[in-house]
Design a protein around this motif. Sequence first.
Motif, mmCIF file in Angstrom:
data_model
loop_
_atom_site.group_PDB
_atom_site.id
_atom_site.type_symbol
_atom_site.label_atom_id
_atom_site.label_comp_id
_atom_site.label_asym_id
_atom_site.label_seq_id
_atom_site.Cartn_x
_atom_site.Cartn_y
_atom_site.Cartn_z
ATOM 1 N N LEU A 119 0.864 -1.185 0.000
ATOM 2 C CA LEU A 119 0.000 0.000 0.000
ATOM 3 C C LEU A 119 0.893 1.225 0.000
ATOM 4 N N VAL A 120 0.711 2.104 -0.996
ATOM 5 C CA VAL A 120 1.663 3.192 -1.226
ATOM 6 C C VAL A 120 0.938 4.528 -1.368
ATOM 7 N N GLN A 121 1.430 5.533 -0.686
ATOM 8 C CA GLN A 121 0.890 6.878 -0.845
ATOM 9 C C GLN A 121 1.079 7.349 -2.282
ATOM 10 N N ARG A 122 0.012 7.839 -2.893
ATOM 11 C CA ARG A 122 0.041 8.223 -4.304
ATOM 12 C C ARG A 122 1.011 9.369 -4.579
ATOM 13 N N SER A 123 1.211 10.255 -3.635
ATOM 14 C CA SER A 123 2.083 11.406 -3.824
ATOM 15 C C SER A 123 3.506 11.122 -3.363
ATOM 16 N N SER A 124 3.979 9.904 -3.591
ATOM 17 C CA SER A 124 5.340 9.536 -3.210
ATOM 18 C C SER A 124 6.350 10.124 -4.177
ATOM 19 N N HIS A 125 7.584 10.295 -3.688
ATOM 20 C CA HIS A 125 8.683 10.746 -4.525
ATOM 21 C C HIS A 125 8.989 9.696 -5.589
ATOM 22 N N GLN A 126 9.540 10.135 -6.716
ATOM 23 C CA GLN A 126 9.811 9.212 -7.806
ATOM 24 C C GLN A 126 10.752 8.084 -7.399
ATOM 25 N N SER A 127 11.638 8.318 -6.435
ATOM 26 C CA SER A 127 12.540 7.250 -5.997
ATOM 27 C C SER A 127 11.768 6.083 -5.400
ATOM 28 N N VAL A 128 10.638 6.364 -4.732
ATOM 29 C CA VAL A 128 9.795 5.302 -4.196
ATOM 30 C C VAL A 128 9.219 4.467 -5.326
ATOM 31 N N LEU A 129 8.740 5.142 -6.373
ATOM 32 C CA LEU A 129 8.184 4.424 -7.511
ATOM 33 C C LEU A 129 9.249 3.608 -8.226
ATOM 34 N N HIS A 130 10.452 4.166 -8.328
ATOM 35 C CA HIS A 130 11.552 3.421 -8.943
ATOM 36 C C HIS A 130 11.874 2.171 -8.124
ATOM 37 N N GLY A 131 11.864 2.300 -6.802
ATOM 38 C CA GLY A 131 12.132 1.152 -5.947
ATOM 39 C C GLY A 131 11.093 0.059 -6.120
ATOM 40 N N LEU A 132 9.827 0.447 -6.221
ATOM 41 C CA LEU A 132 8.759 -0.539 -6.415
ATOM 42 C C LEU A 132 8.929 -1.271 -7.733
ATOM 43 N N GLU A 133 9.295 -0.524 -8.784
ATOM 44 C CA GLU A 133 9.496 -1.150 -10.089
ATOM 45 C C GLU A 133 10.698 -2.089 -10.067
ATOM 46 N N MET A 134 11.790 -1.666 -9.436
ATOM 47 C CA MET A 134 12.978 -2.514 -9.346
ATOM 48 C C MET A 134 12.678 -3.804 -8.580
ATOM 49 N N ALA A 135 11.848 -3.696 -7.548
ATOM 50 C CA ALA A 135 11.504 -4.875 -6.752
ATOM 51 C C ALA A 135 10.474 -5.751 -7.441
ATOM 52 N N GLY A 136 9.758 -5.205 -8.430
ATOM 53 C CA GLY A 136 8.678 -5.954 -9.069
ATOM 54 C C GLY A 136 7.482 -6.110 -8.157
ATOM 55 N N ALA A 137 7.326 -5.170 -7.222
ATOM 56 C CA ALA A 137 6.216 -5.231 -6.269
ATOM 57 C C ALA A 137 4.895 -4.885 -6.964
ATOM 58 N N SER A 138 3.808 -5.101 -6.255
ATOM 59 C CA SER A 138 2.472 -4.847 -6.787
ATOM 60 C C SER A 138 1.797 -3.772 -5.946
ATOM 61 N N PRO A 139 1.951 -2.504 -6.335
ATOM 62 C CA PRO A 139 1.455 -1.415 -5.480
ATOM 63 C C PRO A 139 -0.041 -1.151 -5.621
ATOM 64 N N VAL A 140 -0.635 -0.764 -4.519
ATOM 65 C CA VAL A 140 -1.986 -0.198 -4.487
ATOM 66 C C VAL A 140 -1.821 1.225 -3.983
ATOM 67 N N PHE A 141 -2.247 2.210 -4.771
ATOM 68 C CA PHE A 141 -1.972 3.602 -4.437
ATOM 69 C C PHE A 141 -3.110 4.216 -3.628
ATOM 70 N N LEU A 142 -2.706 4.933 -2.587
ATOM 71 C CA LEU A 142 -3.654 5.588 -1.682
ATOM 72 C C LEU A 142 -3.597 7.087 -1.929
ATOM 73 N N GLU A 143 -4.719 7.658 -2.296
ATOM 74 C CA GLU A 143 -4.779 9.081 -2.603
ATOM 75 C C GLU A 143 -4.671 9.898 -1.313
ATOM 76 N N PRO A 144 -3.786 10.887 -1.269
ATOM 77 C CA PRO A 144 -3.678 11.738 -0.077
ATOM 78 C C PRO A 144 -4.772 12.797 -0.050
ATOM 79 N N GLU A 145 -4.968 13.379 1.104
ATOM 80 C CA GLU A 145 -5.861 14.521 1.233
ATOM 81 C C GLU A 145 -5.280 15.682 0.428
ATOM 82 N N ARG A 146 -6.157 16.475 -0.184
ATOM 83 C CA ARG A 146 -5.693 17.500 -1.116
ATOM 84 C C ARG A 146 -6.515 18.769 -0.974
#
Length: 501
Positions: A119-146
């Motif tokens: 479970l991943v915060q949707r407004s994460s830094h790009q390094s977080v997204l790169h890490g998920l892709e490198m790991a081959g993980a399966s993210p579910v994105f959680l929209e932050p308050e806006r």
Amino acid sequence: MDEAGFKGRIEMDQTRMPLLEALKRHAELKRVSMHVPGHKNGQVFHKDAEVFFKDILTLDVTEIEGMDDLHQPEGIILEAEILAALLFRAAETLFLVGGSTAGNLAMILGTLNEGDRVLVQRSSHQSVLHGLEMAGASPVFLEPERDSKTGITYGVSEATVREAVSAWPEAKALLLTSVSYEGYGQDLTGHVHFAHEAGMCVLVDEAHGPHLIFNQDRWPASALRAGADAVVQSAHKMLPAMTMSSWLHVQGNRVNRNRIKKYLRMLQSSSPSYPLMASLDAARAYLAAYTETQGEQMAEWSRQFRDRLNRIPQICTASEKINGFVQDPLKVVIESRCRASGRELQKAFAEEGIIAELAGHRHVLFTLPFTVSEPEYEAAAAAVQRACSPYAVSPDPHTVHGRKFNSEKRRITPLALSYREMDRQVPQKVPFIEAAGLIAAEDVVPYPPGIPFILKGETISYEQVEELKELVSKGVSFQSGRGFITEGLSVYPGRGENKDI
């Protein structure tokens, strides 16, 4: 001395800087360098650059005798890391010389395996997204308050985390960002509790919160004190440390420390910068000496600066508390109340000698110094007032700057394709204005703050296309490049499906 020996010294002196002190002693000995680096303690350098680098080069050594090894610390680096762990109340603190990017990557790769749900915060830094892709993980994105007026995101609510944990109980981890780029944070104790109850570990990108050690209502709460299992902090963002110097803190037994360290060895240089590590040592000592009273005083200086800015008719400052989120006193969001956009105000401020951190559609962000002496805020406020003076006040600035941002976005959304499915697809280009309903094959990352606006693998919404058109028209910079504008946006064949809940 080994780690057990260091920890045996229950009350370690936080005024000490063991790494910096050792480097200083080595420089004072003026020994002959028969080792790398090639500048030989600053003796060999370009004459025009020497005046700027001379002092720092005397500290720029390598793993010679007595200088320890970042990847297997047993001496001064280990002592410096333990001092940091004691200050932050972590079980272990690791020095980073590749910024929070290296820390986020190692934290993710050391925790997640291919196919693991997270479970991943949707407004994460790009390094977080790169890490998920490198790991081959399966993210579910959680929209932050806006915020619907400015588009500023705060953080994921406790209710959203509770719902996501219930819907995806097999998830291995909850990955949050706190505080936000604009400094808004909340107590994550409830978030951590729900995740831990479900057997998940909690990973937090706290790049903008290395200084948050105060137990005061006017400062956001730290993720470590809320019980997060691994936390990454950029010392250089808010503390007096050199760029790229960061920390990774771990506690508890839910994350594999040895595996995280293995990835740090892979991701970081085998010849780490000693000036960067020494600046971490100095930043920790600076923070350790900062008292609760000084924290209260800094928050008061910030409030007075805001009050002065709020007397300028063309602008106002964003609220310091919004729906349970507390803003870091070192972050000031200036909202436009005139016909100038955020980027126009940023340019006007620069012409008066005030360099802002970033500009959004309708706001500008200031990052204040974490100082022990009162800054020259009156002069800064006067410069801001001069910069604003040419602009007419608008009775409703939001009608001038376009429509309000939609705060009712999909709250919990997995990717339309897994990272491995994406690897097997052949992308194609389409004009980005025609991309609604298609699956993105690239990230679109405005910078700053480096948070992806469109995520690779997600179904692009009509709202995203409309907001992206606005960003492009305003001349926003994109760290991912402007190829999506000039050549078309990369998408995968077929149309996406929204799998949100």
